[in-house]
Design a protein around this motif. Sequence first.
Motif, short mmCIF file in Angstrom:
data_model
loop_
_atom_site.label_atom_id
_atom_site.label_comp_id
_atom_site.label_asym_id
_atom_site.label_seq_id
_atom_site.Cartn_x
_atom_site.Cartn_y
_atom_site.Cartn_z
N ASP A 82 -5.29 -14.17 27.74
CA ASP A 82 -3.91 -14.37 28.20
C ASP A 82 -3.60 -13.43 29.37
O ASP A 82 -3.03 -13.85 30.38
CB ASP A 82 -2.91 -14.13 27.07
N GLU A 83 -3.98 -12.17 29.23
CA GLU A 83 -3.73 -11.19 30.29
C GLU A 83 -4.46 -11.58 31.57
O GLU A 83 -3.90 -11.53 32.67
CB GLU A 83 -4.19 -9.82 29.79
N LEU A 84 -5.72 -11.98 31.43
CA LEU A 84 -6.51 -12.39 32.59
C LEU A 84 -5.92 -13.63 33.26
O LEU A 84 -5.79 -13.69 34.49
CB LEU A 84 -7.96 -12.64 32.17
N ASN A 85 -5.56 -14.63 32.44
CA ASN A 85 -4.99 -15.86 33.01
C ASN A 85 -3.65 -15.61 33.69
O ASN A 85 -3.36 -16.21 34.73
CB ASN A 85 -4.87 -16.93 31.93
N LEU A 86 -2.84 -14.72 33.12
CA LEU A 86 -1.58 -14.36 33.77
C LEU A 86 -1.85 -13.71 35.13
O LEU A 86 -1.19 -14.03 36.12
CB LEU A 86 -0.77 -13.40 32.89
N GLN A 87 -2.82 -12.81 35.15
CA GLN A 87 -3.16 -12.11 36.39
C GLN A 87 -3.72 -13.06 37.44
O GLN A 87 -3.35 -13.00 38.61
CB GLN A 87 -4.16 -11.01 36.09
N GLU A 88 -4.63 -13.94 37.02
CA GLU A 88 -5.33 -14.80 37.98
C GLU A 88 -4.60 -16.11 38.29
O GLU A 88 -4.76 -16.65 39.37
CB GLU A 88 -6.74 -15.10 37.48
N HIS A 89 -3.82 -16.63 37.32
CA HIS A 89 -3.22 -17.95 37.50
C HIS A 89 -1.71 -17.98 37.28
O HIS A 89 -1.08 -19.03 37.42
CB HIS A 89 -3.88 -18.96 36.54
N GLY A 90 -1.15 -16.85 36.86
CA GLY A 90 0.29 -16.78 36.67
C GLY A 90 0.80 -17.45 35.40
O GLY A 90 2.00 -17.63 35.22
N ARG A 91 -0.11 -17.81 34.50
CA ARG A 91 0.29 -18.44 33.23
C ARG A 91 -0.85 -18.33 32.22
O ARG A 91 -1.99 -18.07 32.60
CB ARG A 91 0.67 -19.90 33.41
N VAL A 92 -0.50 -18.55 30.95
CA VAL A 92 -1.51 -18.54 29.88
C VAL A 92 -1.87 -19.97 29.54
O VAL A 92 -1.16 -20.91 29.90
CB VAL A 92 -1.00 -17.78 28.64
N TRP A 93 -2.97 -20.12 28.82
CA TRP A 93 -3.39 -21.44 28.38
C TRP A 93 -2.44 -22.00 27.33
O TRP A 93 -1.96 -21.26 26.46
CB TRP A 93 -4.79 -21.38 27.77
N THR A 94 -2.26 -23.31 27.37
CA THR A 94 -1.50 -24.01 26.34
C THR A 94 -2.43 -24.31 25.17
O THR A 94 -3.65 -24.17 25.27
CB THR A 94 -0.95 -25.34 26.88
N ARG A 95 -1.84 -24.77 24.08
CA ARG A 95 -2.66 -25.18 22.93
C ARG A 95 -3.59 -26.32 23.32
O ARG A 95 -4.74 -26.37 22.89
CB ARG A 95 -1.78 -25.57 21.75
N GLU A 96 -3.08 -27.21 24.17
CA GLU A 96 -3.91 -28.34 24.61
C GLU A 96 -5.11 -27.85 25.41
O GLU A 96 -6.22 -28.38 25.26
CB GLU A 96 -3.08 -29.31 25.47
#
Length: 109
Positions: free
Chosen positions: A18-32
Amino acid sequence: MDLEELRRRALRVHDLYDELNLQEHGRVWTREEFMLGFMGDAGDLAKLILAQEGVRSDRPDSRAALEHELADCLWSVLILAHRYGIDLESAFVRTMEDLEKSISARLDR
């Protein structure tokens, strides 16, 4: 390591993702998206199993690769259970009890 320890470890890695995705993409993964990741891991696992059995030769058939994909799949299952609020240990026990009864009844016919 018991299931609860595995779950806690999986959640630590989940939080890092989650931290990495926020840093790199500005959001976390969804359940999907976690489910899609699991499907990709399951596909990779299937290819490795086929390689282990000699059906495919275009994939590495090393034990380490097989171990890695099995662990990835377990991680995904633990995270999906968490994200959907499922007590996986209880669900597993109930499911195995149901299967044992069902299979035993069929064998007794």
